[in-house]
Each structure stands twice: as C-alpha cells, then as structure tokens.
Design a protein around this motif. Structure first.
Motif, PDB file in Angstrom:
ATOM      1  N   TYR A   1       0.852  -1.197   0.000  1.00 46.42           N
ATOM      2  CA  TYR A   1       0.000   0.000   0.000  1.00 46.42           C
ATOM      3  C   TYR A   1       0.886   1.245   0.000  1.00 46.42           C
ATOM      4  O   TYR A   1       1.781   1.361   0.849  1.00 46.42           O
ATOM      5  CB  TYR A   1      -0.878   0.061   1.249  1.00 46.42           C
ATOM      6  N   PRO A   2       0.628   2.188  -0.865  1.00 49.63           N
ATOM      7  CA  PRO A   2       1.395   3.444  -0.848  1.00 49.63           C
ATOM      8  C   PRO A   2       1.113   4.239   0.435  1.00 49.63           C
ATOM      9  O   PRO A   2      -0.003   4.179   0.975  1.00 49.63           O
ATOM     10  CB  PRO A   2       0.868   4.199  -2.071  1.00 49.63           C
ATOM     11  N   PRO A   3       2.086   5.000   0.923  1.00 51.77           N
ATOM     12  CA  PRO A   3       1.883   5.785   2.152  1.00 51.77           C
ATOM     13  C   PRO A   3       0.629   6.666   2.130  1.00 51.77           C
ATOM     14  O   PRO A   3      -0.066   6.723   3.158  1.00 51.77           O
ATOM     15  CB  PRO A   3       3.173   6.602   2.269  1.00 51.77           C
ATOM     16  N   PRO A   4       0.287   7.333   1.018  1.00 47.24           N
ATOM     17  CA  PRO A   4      -0.946   8.144   1.042  1.00 47.24           C
ATOM     18  C   PRO A   4      -2.217   7.292   1.243  1.00 47.24           C
ATOM     19  O   PRO A   4      -3.165   7.750   1.879  1.00 47.24           O
ATOM     20  CB  PRO A   4      -0.972   8.829  -0.320  1.00 47.24           C
ATOM     21  N   VAL A   5      -2.226   6.070   0.742  1.00 54.30           N
ATOM     22  CA  VAL A   5      -3.374   5.174   0.927  1.00 54.30           C
ATOM     23  C   VAL A   5      -3.476   4.760   2.391  1.00 54.30           C
ATOM     24  O   VAL A   5      -4.564   4.746   2.972  1.00 54.30           O
ATOM     25  CB  VAL A   5      -3.269   3.942  -0.008  1.00 54.30           C
TER      26      VAL A   5
END
Length: 169
Positions: free
Chosen positions: A128-132
């Motif tokens: 999962y990307p940090p913004p997600v």
C-alpha cells in the motif's frame, strides 16, 4: 432496476460481490438494498446466503461504504462500515477497493475497529502506498468519531431508509 457490489482487494483480487437494488439517493449518497436470501460471494469461495435484509450507503463523499442491519437481524452488528478507496458507481456497479479496516457499531451502542492486523499485514504484502495508508487511518478515525457521536447519516437518515426498505415487503 438492478445493481451490484464489486469489492476488490489491492491489486485487483476479487473480494465480495453480490446483487443490490437501488432504493434512492439523497445528500448522503446512493442507497441500495438487499433482501434476505441474497447470494453473496467472497472471491471464488462458495457463495453464502444473506440471512436478513440490509441496506447499503455509497457516500457522496468519503472513502467508505456502510451497511445497516435491522434490529431483528441475527447479528449484533447494527452498522458495518468498510474502509475503502473512493467508491464509484457506473453502469449499475458499485466498485471500491476494500482496505481491510472496518468500523462497526453494535446494537448495544459500542463502536469497534476490526481487522487492524490484516491492514498491517497487507501494507507490506500488497505494498500500500503511504498516502493510501494515511487516508485509510484518517477515514477510520473519522468513522469512529461519527459513529460514536451518532452523526448523520448513521442515525435517523439510515434508520428511516432501513425501515422503509424492510417495511416494503
């Protein structure tokens, strides 16, 4: 008119999918219903039969999808909210990526966050990307506050829709 729910997991893996019927829209979003006996399937597992009527709200704003159960249901869960990517509704299909975290309010009024361990595992497994991750955590915190404080649409708006749907039989 019919519709369907299509949850996937991160990366496109099929998750829950089942039919719904549109029952209206308002300032809170799009409302759908499903009757007792609705066939629900998770991924490619054996289908299960829903034991009671319920309604679902796809919000006009927010990264979540909420389902509401009648007090006569054979569950302790009054409100079940899946934390998701921004849901969409196109061509009769509701689509969202389920981000593991769920916020529930039980009929006794208590509010709980479910599947935090799964969310932690999937951050690594699926990348999962940090913004997600940040958005999912912020959404979860917001939902806990809203369900605890009885803020709409989780109160009278949902109760009225649910009562009208269940009484429609």
């Amino acid at each position: 008119m019919s519709a369907s729910m299509r949850f996937t997991k991160w990366g496109g893996k099929l998750h829950w999918h089942y039919p719904l019927e549109p029952i209206g829209s308002d300032e809170h979003g799009l409302w759908f219903g499903a009757r007792s006996g609705t066939i629900m399937t998770r991924g490619y597992e054996e289908p299960v039969r829903q034991p009671h009527d319920f309604i679902t709200l796809v919000p006009s704003a927010g990264d979540w999808i909420a389902s509401f159960n009648p007090s006569t249901a054979d569950t302790e869960v009054a409100v079940y909210v899946d934390v998701t990517t921004l849901p969409s509704y196109e061509g009769g299909v509701v689509r969202a990526v389920d981000l593991d975290l769920d916020v529930v309010r039980l009929f006794d009024g208590s509010v709980r966050v479910l599947d935090e361990d799964e969310f932690a595992e999937h951050q690594i497994l699926y990348g999962y990307p940090p913004p997600v991750i940040a958005q999912a955590r912020a959404t979860t915190d917001d939902l806990v506050s809203r369900l605890t404080a009885a803020i709409e649409p989780f109160e009278t708006a949902a109760a009225a829709r649910l009562a009208a749907y269940v009484d429609q039989l």
